[in-house]
Write a protein that holds these residues in place. Structure first.
Motif, PDB file in Angstrom:
ATOM      1  N   GLY A  58       0.786  -1.228   0.000  1.00  0.00           N
ATOM      2  CA  GLY A  58       0.000   0.000   0.000  1.00  0.00           C
ATOM      3  C   GLY A  58       0.816   1.275   0.000  1.00  0.00           C
ATOM      4  N   ALA A  59       2.145   1.149   0.017  1.00  0.00           N
ATOM      5  CA  ALA A  59       3.011   2.341   0.040  1.00  0.00           C
ATOM      6  C   ALA A  59       3.810   2.448  -1.248  1.00  0.00           C
ATOM      7  CB  ALA A  59       3.949   2.288   1.238  1.00  0.00           C
ATOM      8  N   LYS A  60       4.175   3.666  -1.583  1.00  0.00           N
ATOM      9  CA  LYS A  60       4.997   3.932  -2.764  1.00  0.00           C
ATOM     10  C   LYS A  60       6.465   3.967  -2.356  1.00  0.00           C
ATOM     11  CE  LYS A  60       5.971   7.633  -6.107  1.00  0.00           C
ATOM     12  NZ  LYS A  60       5.646   9.033  -6.491  1.00  0.00           N
ATOM     13  N   ASN A  61       7.323   3.285  -3.128  1.00  0.00           N
ATOM     14  CA  ASN A  61       8.765   3.303  -2.875  1.00  0.00           C
ATOM     15  C   ASN A  61       9.390   4.601  -3.376  1.00  0.00           C
ATOM     16  OD1 ASN A  61       8.780   0.779  -1.724  1.00  0.00           O
ATOM     17  ND2 ASN A  61       9.542  -0.271  -3.546  1.00  0.00           N
ATOM     18  N   ILE A  62      10.336   5.128  -2.620  1.00  0.00           N
ATOM     19  CA  ILE A  62      11.143   6.276  -3.043  1.00  0.00           C
ATOM     20  C   ILE A  62      12.599   5.835  -2.950  1.00  0.00           C
ATOM     21  CG2 ILE A  62      11.790   8.677  -2.568  1.00  0.00           C
ATOM     22  CD1 ILE A  62       9.001   8.970  -1.239  1.00  0.00           C
ATOM     23  N   ASP A  63      13.246   5.660  -4.103  1.00  0.00           N
ATOM     24  CA  ASP A  63      14.594   5.090  -4.114  1.00  0.00           C
ATOM     25  C   ASP A  63      15.623   5.980  -3.428  1.00  0.00           C
ATOM     26  OD1 ASP A  63      13.750   2.814  -5.430  1.00  0.00           O
ATOM     27  OD2 ASP A  63      14.071   3.670  -7.424  1.00  0.00           O
ATOM     28  N   ASN A  64      15.538   7.286  -3.656  1.00  0.00           N
ATOM     29  CA  ASN A  64      16.476   8.219  -3.035  1.00  0.00           C
ATOM     30  C   ASN A  64      15.884   8.685  -1.708  1.00  0.00           C
ATOM     31  OD1 ASN A  64      18.167  10.279  -2.259  1.00  0.00           O
ATOM     32  ND2 ASN A  64      18.230  11.276  -4.254  1.00  0.00           N
ATOM     33  N   THR A  65      16.460   8.189  -0.623  1.00  0.00           N
ATOM     34  CA  THR A  65      15.887   8.480   0.696  1.00  0.00           C
ATOM     35  C   THR A  65      15.838   9.971   1.002  1.00  0.00           C
ATOM     36  OG1 THR A  65      16.035   7.921   3.048  1.00  0.00           O
ATOM     37  CG2 THR A  65      18.124   8.235   1.878  1.00  0.00           C
ATOM     38  N   GLU A  66      16.785  10.742   0.452  1.00  0.00           N
ATOM     39  CA  GLU A  66      16.813  12.177   0.704  1.00  0.00           C
ATOM     40  C   GLU A  66      15.595  12.883   0.116  1.00  0.00           C
ATOM     41  OE1 GLU A  66      19.829  15.306  -0.838  1.00  0.00           O
ATOM     42  OE2 GLU A  66      20.769  14.405   0.925  1.00  0.00           O
ATOM     43  N   LYS A  67      15.028  12.332  -0.948  1.00  0.00           N
ATOM     44  CA  LYS A  67      13.851  12.932  -1.580  1.00  0.00           C
ATOM     45  C   LYS A  67      12.633  12.892  -0.666  1.00  0.00           C
ATOM     46  CE  LYS A  67      15.587  14.285  -5.480  1.00  0.00           C
ATOM     47  NZ  LYS A  67      15.653  15.742  -5.773  1.00  0.00           N
ATOM     48  N   ALA A  68      12.619  11.954   0.283  1.00  0.00           N
ATOM     49  CA  ALA A  68      11.487  11.865   1.209  1.00  0.00           C
ATOM     50  C   ALA A  68      11.381  13.118   2.072  1.00  0.00           C
ATOM     51  CB  ALA A  68      11.638  10.635   2.095  1.00  0.00           C
ATOM     52  N   LEU A  69      12.510  13.784   2.307  1.00  0.00           N
ATOM     53  CA  LEU A  69      12.511  15.004   3.112  1.00  0.00           C
ATOM     54  C   LEU A  69      11.770  16.139   2.418  1.00  0.00           C
ATOM     55  CD1 LEU A  69      16.290  15.014   4.170  1.00  0.00           C
ATOM     56  CD2 LEU A  69      14.372  14.111   5.488  1.00  0.00           C
ATOM     57  N   GLU A  70      11.618  16.027   1.094  1.00  0.00           N
ATOM     58  CA  GLU A  70      11.043  17.110   0.297  1.00  0.00           C
ATOM     59  C   GLU A  70       9.552  16.937   0.036  1.00  0.00           C
ATOM     60  OE1 GLU A  70      13.431  17.212  -3.231  1.00  0.00           O
ATOM     61  OE2 GLU A  70      15.323  17.307  -2.121  1.00  0.00           O
ATOM     62  N   LEU A  71       8.964  15.881   0.580  1.00  0.00           N
ATOM     63  CA  LEU A  71       7.540  15.623   0.372  1.00  0.00           C
ATOM     64  C   LEU A  71       6.683  16.582   1.196  1.00  0.00           C
ATOM     65  CD1 LEU A  71       7.645  11.724   0.555  1.00  0.00           C
ATOM     66  CD2 LEU A  71       7.327  13.099  -1.522  1.00  0.00           C
ATOM     67  N   GLU A  72       5.415  16.724   0.788  1.00  0.00           N
ATOM     68  CA  GLU A  72       4.466  17.563   1.519  1.00  0.00           C
ATOM     69  C   GLU A  72       4.208  16.972   2.909  1.00  0.00           C
ATOM     70  OE1 GLU A  72       2.906  20.340   0.885  1.00  0.00           O
ATOM     71  OE2 GLU A  72       3.246  20.701  -1.258  1.00  0.00           O
ATOM     72  N   CYS A  73       4.322  17.821   3.956  1.00  0.00           N
ATOM     73  CA  CYS A  73       4.015  17.383   5.313  1.00  0.00           C
ATOM     74  C   CYS A  73       3.915  18.610   6.211  1.00  0.00           C
ATOM     75  CB  CYS A  73       5.085  16.431   5.842  1.00  0.00           C
ATOM     76  SG  CYS A  73       6.699  17.201   6.106  1.00  0.00           S
ATOM     77  N   ASP A  74       3.396  18.390   7.395  1.00  0.00           N
ATOM     78  CA  ASP A  74       3.345  19.463   8.393  1.00  0.00           C
ATOM     79  C   ASP A  74       4.603  19.462   9.254  1.00  0.00           C
ATOM     80  OD1 ASP A  74       0.672  20.262   7.666  1.00  0.00           O
ATOM     81  OD2 ASP A  74      -0.053  18.475   8.712  1.00  0.00           O
ATOM     82  N   ILE A  75       5.038  18.260   9.638  1.00  0.00           N
ATOM     83  CA  ILE A  75       6.174  18.123  10.545  1.00  0.00           C
ATOM     84  C   ILE A  75       7.189  17.152   9.955  1.00  0.00           C
ATOM     85  CG2 ILE A  75       6.909  17.462  12.872  1.00  0.00           C
ATOM     86  CD1 ILE A  75       3.998  18.010  13.792  1.00  0.00           C
ATOM     87  N   LEU A  76       8.425  17.578   9.900  1.00  0.00           N
ATOM     88  CA  LEU A  76       9.527  16.728   9.427  1.00  0.00           C
ATOM     89  C   LEU A  76      10.455  16.430  10.602  1.00  0.00           C
ATOM     90  CD1 LEU A  76      11.300  15.404   7.212  1.00  0.00           C
ATOM     91  CD2 LEU A  76      12.271  17.672   6.773  1.00  0.00           C
ATOM     92  N   ILE A  77      10.766  15.147  10.794  1.00  0.00           N
ATOM     93  CA  ILE A  77      11.614  14.740  11.917  1.00  0.00           C
ATOM     94  C   ILE A  77      12.822  13.971  11.389  1.00  0.00           C
ATOM     95  CG2 ILE A  77      11.735  13.479  14.107  1.00  0.00           C
ATOM     96  CD1 ILE A  77       8.694  13.813  14.335  1.00  0.00           C
ATOM     97  N   PRO A  78      13.971  14.640  11.186  1.00  0.00           N
ATOM     98  CA  PRO A  78      15.193  13.914  10.830  1.00  0.00           C
ATOM     99  C   PRO A  78      15.729  13.222  12.087  1.00  0.00           C
ATOM    100  CG  PRO A  78      15.332  16.282  10.322  1.00  0.00           C
ATOM    101  CD  PRO A  78      14.188  16.086  11.234  1.00  0.00           C
TER     102      PRO A  78
END
Length: 476
Positions: A291-311
């Motif tokens: 049910g989830a979409k793969n994102i090969d470049n893990t750094e790209k996940a930081l650029e997705l739409e969200c309210d709160i980002l937690i590195p």
């Protein structure tokens, strides 16, 4: 330096990042420059090389223990096992520990340790040999002890290594009634405290939750008050990221993306954290989660739409090359130094609220403090008052029932009568510490007209260290 799959190397020293943040805060503190330099400097650096027989060969092991500040004793900080360990890294992490402890009112000076090995390629028996020899070297130079320097787990270490450290210390220093307090992060059976494993992640949760309760702050970034429905992205599913994700999920937040070394997964409707962990254990990867979409470049996940980002993984993951693509309104620094100074300035201009690492990931050292106190007092939390509280609550319920002439259900009685267990007291203490720390930073930021929480946190930490030095009479 931070290098990730499909990304460029970012030329920013972690040590330089901390120095820059310290210098920004120093502008708000009217004190002689030389005294600030003393606070910034590492007081003691112990670099060692010792031989250990591994198989048929003798290997020379490189290791460190750094005590950044002696304004309070003992010093406190974890020990990490990594092939990337170096003196600058350990010095920087020791400095961060000093500031973290000051912010959350934990009476320790900062310290850090490291052994330059790859624990993934070394057998358990050889790791034990190295750990015990390292401990003996610390004892030899008086760099460990309940009132001197108290290590804890860090990257590559855990309860197992802490138990070896305690055993070695108690063997070489027999008769020390407080030997249990020479190290924290131990197994429960060896004086550890319940709630230590999840402490840092839970502290991250408490800190961000408190920000989300502030109406003024939420209005400034166009969000509603509260955590329910907030879209969250977490980078890193280690001990910190996993527990933080679990607590946010339970609180009603929507975990839309999780990122690991091999890539990331995304579902705009939310991910079930427990199911992702189950999938990770079975496949050794979070990728291809149903049910989830793969994102090969893990750094790209930081650029997705969200309210709160937690590195919650590595340092310098948000930098000048990707900062303009960051869409989060709030960034909670669960990892140490995940944002470079250049990126920090850009995010500040964009109005993003950043909750700084030197406050937000202090949950671990806070609960380590509770373990240290438990070991020194020689009694577990809750043992003395638990039964007394239950008996008092039972009497109170009896009075209420007699007065109201109405019986309280058995289920309700169980909830009301329950006395506080050790984990209840530990979590309560951690929650109070994180809430109190947040408001001290926020109030200082507003009263001193400081632009961001990071600078306010450093100012708070430095002021507390200065206060401690002045009371001790060390400063002229």
């Amino acid at each position: 330096m931070y290098k990730n799959k499909q990304s460029k190397t970012i030329p920013c020293s972690f040590f330089n990042c901390i120095e820059k943040n310290f210098d920004k805060a120093a502008r708000f503190i009217p004190i002689e420059k030389g005294l600030l330099e003393q606070i910034k400097a590492c007081n003691s650096v112990y670099r060692m090389h010792f031989p250990v027989k591994i198989g048929k060969e003798i290997k020379v092991i490189e290791a460190y223990r750094v005590q950044h500040s002696h304004h309070k004793l003992p010093c406190k900080g974890g020990i990490r096992y990594s092939i990337k360990v170096n003196q600058d890294e350990i010095m920087t992490l020791a400095a961060l520990m000093t500031y973290k402890c000051a912010i959350v009112d934990v009476p320790f000076g900062g310290a850090k340790g490291g052994i330059k090995i790859d624990p993934q390629t070394i057998s358990k028996d050889n790791i034990e040999k190295i750990t015990r020899r390292y401990t003996s070297e610390l004892i030899r130079k008086n760099f460990i002890g309940p009132g001197i320097d108290v290590p804890a787990p860090d990257y590559g270490t855990g309860e197992r290594e802490m138990s070896w450290i305690f055993d070695t210390f108690s063997s070489i220093c027999p008769g020390d009634v407080n030997a249990l307090a020479c190290v924290t992060g131990k197994p429960i059976s060896q004086g550890g405290v319940r709630g230590r494993k999840e402490a840092t992640g839970l502290g991250v949760f408490y800190g961000i939750r408190e920000l989300c309760r502030m109406k003024e702050d939420m209005l400034s970034v166009g969000l509603d008050v509260g955590l329910v429905g907030k879209k969250i992205i977490i980078q890193g599913l280690g001990n910190v990221g996993y527990h933080a994700a679990t607590f946010f999920h339970e609180a009603g937040a929507i975990i839309v993306a999780l990122a690991e070394r091999e890539g990331a997964i995304y579902n705009k409707n939310g991910l079930d954290v427990s199911q992702v962990i189950f999938h990770l254990k079975n496949t050794r990867s979070i990728l291809n989660f149903p049910g989830a979409k793969n994102i090969d470049n893990t750094e790209k996940a930081l650029e997705l739409e969200c309210d709160i980002l937690i590195p919650a993984a590595l340092e310098n993951v948000i930098h000048k090359n990707n900062v303009n693509q960051i869409k989060a309104k709030i960034i909670g620094e669960a990892a140490n130094g995940p944002i470079t100074p250049e990126a920090d300035e850009i995010l500040e201009k964009k109005g993003v609220i950043i909750i700084p690492d030197i406050y937000l990931n202090a949950g671990g050292v806070t609960v380590s403090y509770f373990e240290w106190l438990k070991n020194l007092s020689h009694v577990r939390y809750g043992r003395i008052e638990k039964r007394f509280s239950e008996n008092m609550n039972a009497e109170l319920l009896q009075v209420i029932e007699n007065t109201c002439r109405k019986k309280i259900s058995i289920e309700e009685k169980k909830i009301i009568l329950k006395g506080a267990r050790e984990i209840d007291l530990v979590r309560s203490g951690l929650e109070d510490t994180m809430i109190s720390g947040f408001h001290k930073i926020r109030d200082l930021k507003k009263s001193s007209k400081i632009k961001n929480m990071r600078t306010a946190a450093f100012v708070l930490a430095i002021n507390k260290i200065i206060e401690s030095y002045e009371k001790s009479g060390i400063f002229p």
